[in-house]
Each structure stands twice: as C-alpha cells, then as structure tokens.
Scaffold this motif. Structure first.
Motif, PDB file in Angstrom:
ATOM      1  N   CYS A 167      -4.288-107.009  -1.889  1.00  0.00           N
ATOM      2  CA  CYS A 167      -3.323-106.466  -2.833  1.00  0.00           C
ATOM      3  C   CYS A 167      -3.957-105.398  -3.712  1.00  0.00           C
ATOM      4  O   CYS A 167      -3.274-104.729  -4.476  1.00  0.00           O
ATOM      5  CB  CYS A 167      -2.738-107.571  -3.698  1.00  0.00           C
ATOM      6  SG  CYS A 167      -3.891-108.196  -4.942  1.00  0.00           S
ATOM      7  N   HIS A 202      -6.574-106.116  -5.801  1.00  0.00           N
ATOM      8  CA  HIS A 202      -7.271-106.719  -6.940  1.00  0.00           C
ATOM      9  C   HIS A 202      -8.757-106.813  -6.650  1.00  0.00           C
ATOM     10  O   HIS A 202      -9.158-107.286  -5.599  1.00  0.00           O
ATOM     11  CB  HIS A 202      -6.699-108.114  -7.223  1.00  0.00           C
ATOM     12  CG  HIS A 202      -7.474-108.862  -8.267  1.00  0.00           C
ATOM     13  ND1 HIS A 202      -7.304-108.640  -9.609  1.00  0.00           N
ATOM     14  CD2 HIS A 202      -8.439-109.809  -8.154  1.00  0.00           C
ATOM     15  CE1 HIS A 202      -8.136-109.438 -10.278  1.00  0.00           C
ATOM     16  NE2 HIS A 202      -8.826-110.153  -9.424  1.00  0.00           N
ATOM     17  N   CYS A 218      -9.220-107.707  -2.857  1.00  0.00           N
ATOM     18  CA  CYS A 218      -8.138-108.397  -2.174  1.00  0.00           C
ATOM     19  C   CYS A 218      -7.254-107.381  -1.470  1.00  0.00           C
ATOM     20  O   CYS A 218      -7.274-106.178  -1.771  1.00  0.00           O
ATOM     21  CB  CYS A 218      -7.338-109.198  -3.203  1.00  0.00           C
ATOM     22  SG  CYS A 218      -5.903-110.022  -2.501  1.00  0.00           S
ATOM     23  N   CYS A 253      -6.830-115.268  -5.421  1.00  0.00           N
ATOM     24  CA  CYS A 253      -6.610-113.994  -6.106  1.00  0.00           C
ATOM     25  C   CYS A 253      -5.629-114.238  -7.247  1.00  0.00           C
ATOM     26  O   CYS A 253      -4.538-114.743  -7.032  1.00  0.00           O
ATOM     27  CB  CYS A 253      -6.041-112.965  -5.128  1.00  0.00           C
ATOM     28  SG  CYS A 253      -5.525-111.453  -5.947  1.00  0.00           S
ATOM     29  N   ASN A 288      -4.001-112.207  -8.788  1.00  0.00           N
ATOM     30  CA  ASN A 288      -2.924-111.225  -8.771  1.00  0.00           C
ATOM     31  C   ASN A 288      -1.820-111.620  -7.798  1.00  0.00           C
ATOM     32  O   ASN A 288      -0.657-111.727  -8.179  1.00  0.00           O
ATOM     33  CB  ASN A 288      -3.493-109.847  -8.399  1.00  0.00           C
ATOM     34  CG  ASN A 288      -2.481-108.744  -8.651  1.00  0.00           C
ATOM     35  OD1 ASN A 288      -1.669-108.835  -9.564  1.00  0.00           O
ATOM     36  ND2 ASN A 288      -2.526-107.714  -7.831  1.00  0.00           N
ATOM     37  N   CYS A 289      -2.193-111.885  -6.551  1.00  0.00           N
ATOM     38  CA  CYS A 289      -1.172-112.167  -5.549  1.00  0.00           C
ATOM     39  C   CYS A 289      -1.183-113.638  -5.112  1.00  0.00           C
ATOM     40  O   CYS A 289      -0.371-114.052  -4.303  1.00  0.00           O
ATOM     41  CB  CYS A 289      -1.364-111.271  -4.331  1.00  0.00           C
ATOM     42  SG  CYS A 289      -2.920-111.552  -3.474  1.00  0.00           S
ATOM     43  N   THR A 295      -3.117-115.355  -3.303  1.00  0.00           N
ATOM     44  CA  THR A 295      -3.476-115.683  -1.930  1.00  0.00           C
ATOM     45  C   THR A 295      -4.954-116.077  -1.885  1.00  0.00           C
ATOM     46  O   THR A 295      -5.744-115.656  -2.724  1.00  0.00           O
ATOM     47  CB  THR A 295      -3.237-114.491  -0.977  1.00  0.00           C
ATOM     48  OG1 THR A 295      -3.983-113.377  -1.444  1.00  0.00           O
ATOM     49  CG2 THR A 295      -1.768-114.151  -0.893  1.00  0.00           C
TER      50      THR A 295
HETATM   51 ZN   LIG Z   1      -4.543-110.285  -4.249  1.00  0.00          ZN
END
Ligand SMILES: [Zn+2]
Ligand SMILES: [Zn+2]
Length: 105
Positions: A87, A89, A85, A71, A73-74, A76
């Motif tokens: 988060c 995303h 995701c 991801c 964004n985070c 992971t």
């Molecule tokens: Zn994420």
C-alpha cells in the motif's frame, strides 16, 4: 477476703486450633478467616493447575507470526523483511538493523 479470683476473660476451653495453620484461633469455628480463604484458594489452585496444563497461551495479536507484522495502514500481514508495504506504507527500521542508506547505486 480474697477468695474470689477474677476469671480470665477467655477460658482455655475456647482455644480452638485452626485446622489450616495449627495456630490458636479465636474465630468462630476455630479457623482464621484468612486461613479459610487460603484453603479455598489452594483447592482452587489445584484445579487450575490441572486445567492450565491443557490451556495453551493465546497467539500473538491478530494471529501475526514472529516473522510477520501487520501494516498499520492497510492491516495486511507483511513479512518482517519487507520494508515497504504494497500500500506504500514504509515500516520503521529498527536501530542497528539499518542497511546501507546511501542509495548511490
Ligand atoms: Zn499496507
Ligand atoms: Zn489459621
């Protein structure tokens, strides 16, 4: 009076054959510079071949497996089948793999 013949600039004695390609070489030592490099390269390649057999290809970026993706964004690792995701995303859906878009149910 023409008893004196002009001597050839390069006498046949100085024609050394290159030990690498077998062609006549005028280079110092009788070996073409490029051939000397080639021979050195061949030696190195042989050594590399042996070594490279033991060296495995590095894993894909960040240790992500084919069925996983990172991801952005985070950062992971998420399963590729996950669309969103944890988060929040949303992963971009590849063209052709789209499922039913009409959320009418
Ligand atoms: Zn994420
Ligand atoms: Zn040569």
């Amino acid at each position: 009076m023409s008893s004196k013949k002009p001597k050839p600039l390069i006498s046949s004695r100085s024609h050394d054959r290159c030990p690498v390609c077998g062609e006549i070489s005028y280079s110092l030592g009788g070996m073409h510079p490029q051939c000397a490099v080639r021979r050195a390269d061949e030696k190195r390649m042989k050594g590399l071949k042996r070594k490279s057999a033991a060296i495995k290809k590095p894993k894909s970026f960040g240790g992500v497996r084919p069925w996983e993706r990172l991801c952005p964004n985070c950062k992971t690792v998420q399963h590729v089948r996950k669309k969103v995701c944890a988060c929040g995303h949303e992963f971009p859906v590849r063209a052709g793999t789209r499922t039913d878009e009409g959320n009418h149910d």
